[in-house]
Design a protein around this motif. Structure first.
Motif, PDB file in Angstrom:
ATOM      1  N   LYS A  48       5.630 -13.893  -3.121  1.00  0.00           N
ATOM      2  CA  LYS A  48       6.496 -14.114  -2.007  1.00  0.00           C
ATOM      3  C   LYS A  48       6.535 -13.198  -0.802  1.00  0.00           C
ATOM      4  CE  LYS A  48      11.061 -16.096  -0.682  1.00  0.00           C
ATOM      5  NZ  LYS A  48      12.564 -16.305  -1.169  1.00  0.00           N
ATOM      6  N   ALA A  49       6.361 -11.887  -1.290  1.00  0.00           N
ATOM      7  CA  ALA A  49       6.620 -10.880  -0.236  1.00  0.00           C
ATOM      8  C   ALA A  49       5.429 -10.599   0.120  1.00  0.00           C
ATOM      9  CB  ALA A  49       7.125  -9.651  -0.992  1.00  0.00           C
ATOM     10  N   GLN A  50       4.139 -11.004  -0.206  1.00  0.00           N
ATOM     11  CA  GLN A  50       2.767 -10.443  -0.104  1.00  0.00           C
ATOM     12  C   GLN A  50       2.307 -10.855   1.610  1.00  0.00           C
ATOM     13  OE1 GLN A  50      -0.535 -12.151   0.093  1.00  0.00           O
ATOM     14  NE2 GLN A  50      -1.110 -10.035   1.072  1.00  0.00           N
ATOM     15  N   ARG A  51       2.618 -12.226   1.789  1.00  0.00           N
ATOM     16  CA  ARG A  51       1.991 -12.666   3.214  1.00  0.00           C
ATOM     17  C   ARG A  51       2.706 -12.120   4.158  1.00  0.00           C
ATOM     18  NH1 ARG A  51       0.679 -19.016   4.045  1.00  0.00           N
ATOM     19  NH2 ARG A  51      -1.082 -18.197   2.499  1.00  0.00           N
ATOM     20  N   PRO A  52       3.972 -11.985   4.289  1.00  0.00           N
ATOM     21  CA  PRO A  52       4.831 -11.208   5.474  1.00  0.00           C
ATOM     22  C   PRO A  52       4.403  -9.814   5.523  1.00  0.00           C
ATOM     23  CG  PRO A  52       6.503 -12.587   4.057  1.00  0.00           C
ATOM     24  CD  PRO A  52       5.124 -12.673   3.339  1.00  0.00           C
ATOM     25  N   TRP A  53       4.003  -9.137   4.151  1.00  0.00           N
ATOM     26  CA  TRP A  53       3.619  -7.799   4.375  1.00  0.00           C
ATOM     27  C   TRP A  53       2.241  -7.648   4.949  1.00  0.00           C
ATOM     28  CZ3 TRP A  53       5.081  -2.959   4.631  1.00  0.00           C
ATOM     29  CH2 TRP A  53       4.434  -1.913   4.347  1.00  0.00           C
TER      30      TRP A  53
ATOM     31  N   GLY B  58      -4.184  -9.598  -2.375  1.00  0.00           N
ATOM     32  CA  GLY B  58      -2.870 -10.106  -2.499  1.00  0.00           C
ATOM     33  C   GLY B  58      -1.795  -9.439  -3.557  1.00  0.00           C
ATOM     34  N   VAL B  59      -1.655  -9.995  -4.907  1.00  0.00           N
ATOM     35  CA  VAL B  59      -0.915  -9.335  -5.668  1.00  0.00           C
ATOM     36  C   VAL B  59      -1.502  -8.625  -6.654  1.00  0.00           C
ATOM     37  CG1 VAL B  59       0.668  -9.750  -7.619  1.00  0.00           C
ATOM     38  CG2 VAL B  59       0.865 -11.333  -5.559  1.00  0.00           C
ATOM     39  N   VAL B  60      -1.086  -7.235  -6.945  1.00  0.00           N
ATOM     40  CA  VAL B  60      -1.922  -6.321  -7.671  1.00  0.00           C
ATOM     41  C   VAL B  60      -1.198  -6.022  -8.744  1.00  0.00           C
ATOM     42  CG1 VAL B  60      -3.497  -4.126  -7.780  1.00  0.00           C
ATOM     43  CG2 VAL B  60      -3.458  -5.664  -5.703  1.00  0.00           C
ATOM     44  N   THR B  61      -1.653  -5.911 -10.035  1.00  0.00           N
ATOM     45  CA  THR B  61      -0.683  -5.292 -11.212  1.00  0.00           C
ATOM     46  C   THR B  61      -1.535  -3.873 -11.240  1.00  0.00           C
ATOM     47  OG1 THR B  61      -2.165  -6.335 -12.904  1.00  0.00           O
ATOM     48  CG2 THR B  61      -0.252  -7.243 -12.295  1.00  0.00           C
ATOM     49  N   ILE B  62      -0.545  -3.018 -11.828  1.00  0.00           N
ATOM     50  CA  ILE B  62      -1.062  -1.553 -11.972  1.00  0.00           C
ATOM     51  C   ILE B  62      -0.458  -0.949 -13.297  1.00  0.00           C
ATOM     52  CG2 ILE B  62      -1.181   0.959 -10.817  1.00  0.00           C
ATOM     53  CD1 ILE B  62      -0.953  -0.561  -8.271  1.00  0.00           C
ATOM     54  N   MET B  63      -1.414  -0.330 -14.198  1.00  0.00           N
ATOM     55  CA  MET B  63      -0.783   0.382 -15.264  1.00  0.00           C
ATOM     56  C   MET B  63      -1.028   2.016 -14.821  1.00  0.00           C
ATOM     57  SD  MET B  63      -2.129  -2.103 -17.866  1.00  0.00           S
ATOM     58  CE  MET B  63      -3.206  -3.345 -16.887  1.00  0.00           C
ATOM     59  N   ALA B  64       0.002   2.512 -14.504  1.00  0.00           N
ATOM     60  CA  ALA B  64      -0.047   3.913 -13.738  1.00  0.00           C
ATOM     61  C   ALA B  64      -0.418   4.811 -15.001  1.00  0.00           C
ATOM     62  CB  ALA B  64       1.260   4.004 -13.358  1.00  0.00           C
TER      63      ALA B  64
ATOM     64  N   THR C 236       0.734  -6.511  -2.346  1.00  0.00           N
ATOM     65  CA  THR C 236       2.049  -6.278  -3.191  1.00  0.00           C
ATOM     66  C   THR C 236       1.579  -5.914  -4.356  1.00  0.00           C
ATOM     67  OG1 THR C 236       2.286  -8.387  -3.553  1.00  0.00           O
ATOM     68  CG2 THR C 236       3.602  -7.468  -1.524  1.00  0.00           C
ATOM     69  N   VAL C 237       2.419  -5.366  -5.243  1.00  0.00           N
ATOM     70  CA  VAL C 237       2.126  -4.492  -6.248  1.00  0.00           C
ATOM     71  C   VAL C 237       3.226  -4.627  -7.500  1.00  0.00           C
ATOM     72  CG1 VAL C 237       0.535  -2.709  -5.528  1.00  0.00           C
ATOM     73  CG2 VAL C 237       2.994  -2.263  -6.007  1.00  0.00           C
ATOM     74  N   ILE C 238       2.769  -4.792  -8.668  1.00  0.00           N
ATOM     75  CA  ILE C 238       3.844  -4.661  -9.838  1.00  0.00           C
ATOM     76  C   ILE C 238       3.342  -3.337 -10.701  1.00  0.00           C
ATOM     77  CG2 ILE C 238       4.894  -5.807 -11.874  1.00  0.00           C
ATOM     78  CD1 ILE C 238       3.172  -7.998  -9.550  1.00  0.00           C
ATOM     79  N   VAL C 239       3.969  -2.395 -10.728  1.00  0.00           N
ATOM     80  CA  VAL C 239       3.617  -1.285 -11.494  1.00  0.00           C
ATOM     81  C   VAL C 239       4.255  -0.980 -12.906  1.00  0.00           C
ATOM     82  CG1 VAL C 239       3.194   1.070 -11.214  1.00  0.00           C
ATOM     83  CG2 VAL C 239       3.296  -0.090  -9.028  1.00  0.00           C
ATOM     84  N   LEU C 240       3.452  -0.850 -13.842  1.00  0.00           N
ATOM     85  CA  LEU C 240       4.115  -0.282 -15.150  1.00  0.00           C
ATOM     86  C   LEU C 240       3.906   1.153 -15.237  1.00  0.00           C
ATOM     87  CD1 LEU C 240       5.342  -0.791 -17.757  1.00  0.00           C
ATOM     88  CD2 LEU C 240       2.875  -1.170 -18.902  1.00  0.00           C
ATOM     89  N   ALA C 241       5.290   1.899 -15.130  1.00  0.00           N
ATOM     90  CA  ALA C 241       5.183   3.176 -14.999  1.00  0.00           C
ATOM     91  C   ALA C 241       4.661   4.190 -16.194  1.00  0.00           C
ATOM     92  CB  ALA C 241       6.418   3.842 -14.461  1.00  0.00           C
ATOM     93  N   SER C 242       4.396   5.237 -16.173  1.00  0.00           N
ATOM     94  CA  SER C 242       3.916   5.961 -17.234  1.00  0.00           C
ATOM     95  C   SER C 242       5.270   5.909 -18.508  1.00  0.00           C
ATOM     96  CB  SER C 242       3.899   7.507 -17.056  1.00  0.00           C
ATOM     97  OG  SER C 242       4.028   8.381 -18.119  1.00  0.00           O
TER      98      SER C 242
END
Length: 286
Positions: free
Chosen positions: A57-62, A147-153, A175-181
């Protein structure tokens, strides 16, 4: 009189808010000597799915924000991180780093944000092109966010590693979803507090804490995710990510680096990795 310590539970960061995991699970974080530091939320599949909905939802405005504006926001993040430098140094030291190591990591994180803020309105000129064609057309190629990127930090350097992969992804309009250390997560959630006070729209960066082995298959297989970044060396995890990502042609980006302070860990090519090339044909005459 003696008192009972209040053990802090670090929450998640989804959609500009700080919810607890829906599962109610957590894991204790201990320092190198085995002393208790804090409780960390153990994110579930549902937490991840909720974050994807919000990130989409946040990606297009960003993406529609100007390059100048995105650069200003990244610079604002750097300013806020500079203002809380002492806190982040203390948190990284709690996880076992020396004071010198912690200072280097925090300063490098600030500098890296400034670096990518400077590239926000320049990378298009580097990677875009006017292409020669054999017909009466102008032919232009330019970059667009995936678009939407998932990240395993990265597990090492919990703050610098996270900043090094998040900054180039969001400066390009993703926009991103990050799994932190999992082992060094303290600074990740404190970094979320920095993001929350730095004009970053809710949903642009979402930060989860938990276990890579529990979540990597969901992050690689979700059909509304456009790219997945894995920062690690586990060949079994890499194989699973590649196989699952292929089901909807998700781009996979693998980083096996161990020293995120190195100069090779900052480059406009990190921005390009989460971009797609759009080519436009325009007739030169009617």
């Amino acid at each position: 009189m003696s008192r009972i310590d209040v053990h802090k539970t670090y929450k998640l960061y989804i959609g500009g808010k700080f919810p607890r995991t829906e599962s109610g699970r957590y894991y204790p974080l201990n320092d190198k000597k085995g002393n208790f530091v804090a409780n960390m939320c153990l994110s579930s599949r549902k937490d991840f799915r909720n974050a994807v909905v919000i990130a989409r939802k946040a990606q297009r405005p960003w993406a529609r924000a100007t390059a100048l504006n995105r650069g200003q926001i990244l610079y604002r993040i750097a300013e806020m991180l500079e203002g809380r430098r002492a806190q982040f140094i203390a948190e990284i030291m709690k996880e076992g780093a020396t004071k010198k190591q912690a200072e280097i990591e925090v300063d490098a994180s600030i500098d890296r944000l400034v670096y990518y803020a400077g590239w926000s309105d320049k990378y298009q000129q580097v990677f875009s092109a006017v292409n020669p064609v054999a017909s009466s057309h102008f032919n232009f190629s330019n970059l667009e966010p995936m678009g939407v990127v998932t990240i395993m930090a990265p597990e090492e350097q919990g703050l610098l590693g996270l900043v090094s992969v998040v900054a180039p992804a969001i400066v390009g309009g993703n926009t991103v979803i990050v799994l932190a250390s999992e082992t060094n997560p303290l600074s990740a959630i404190s970094f979320a507090e920095v993001l929350n006070s730095s004009d970053v729209p809710g949903g642009v960066v979402n930060i989860l804490t938990g276990n890579v082995n529990e979540l990597h298959t969901h992050m690689a297989s979700h059909m509304d995710v456009n790219a997945v970044i894995y920062c690690g060396k586990d060949e079994n995890v890499i194989s699973e990510i590649n196989a699952l990502a292929s089901e909807n042609l998700k781009r996979t980006i693998l980083h096996k680096k161990s020293d995120w302070a190195s100069d090779v860990c900052e480059s406009p090519y990190f921005i390009e990795k989460t971009q797609e090339v759009k080519t436009t044909w325009h007739p030169t005459k009617v």
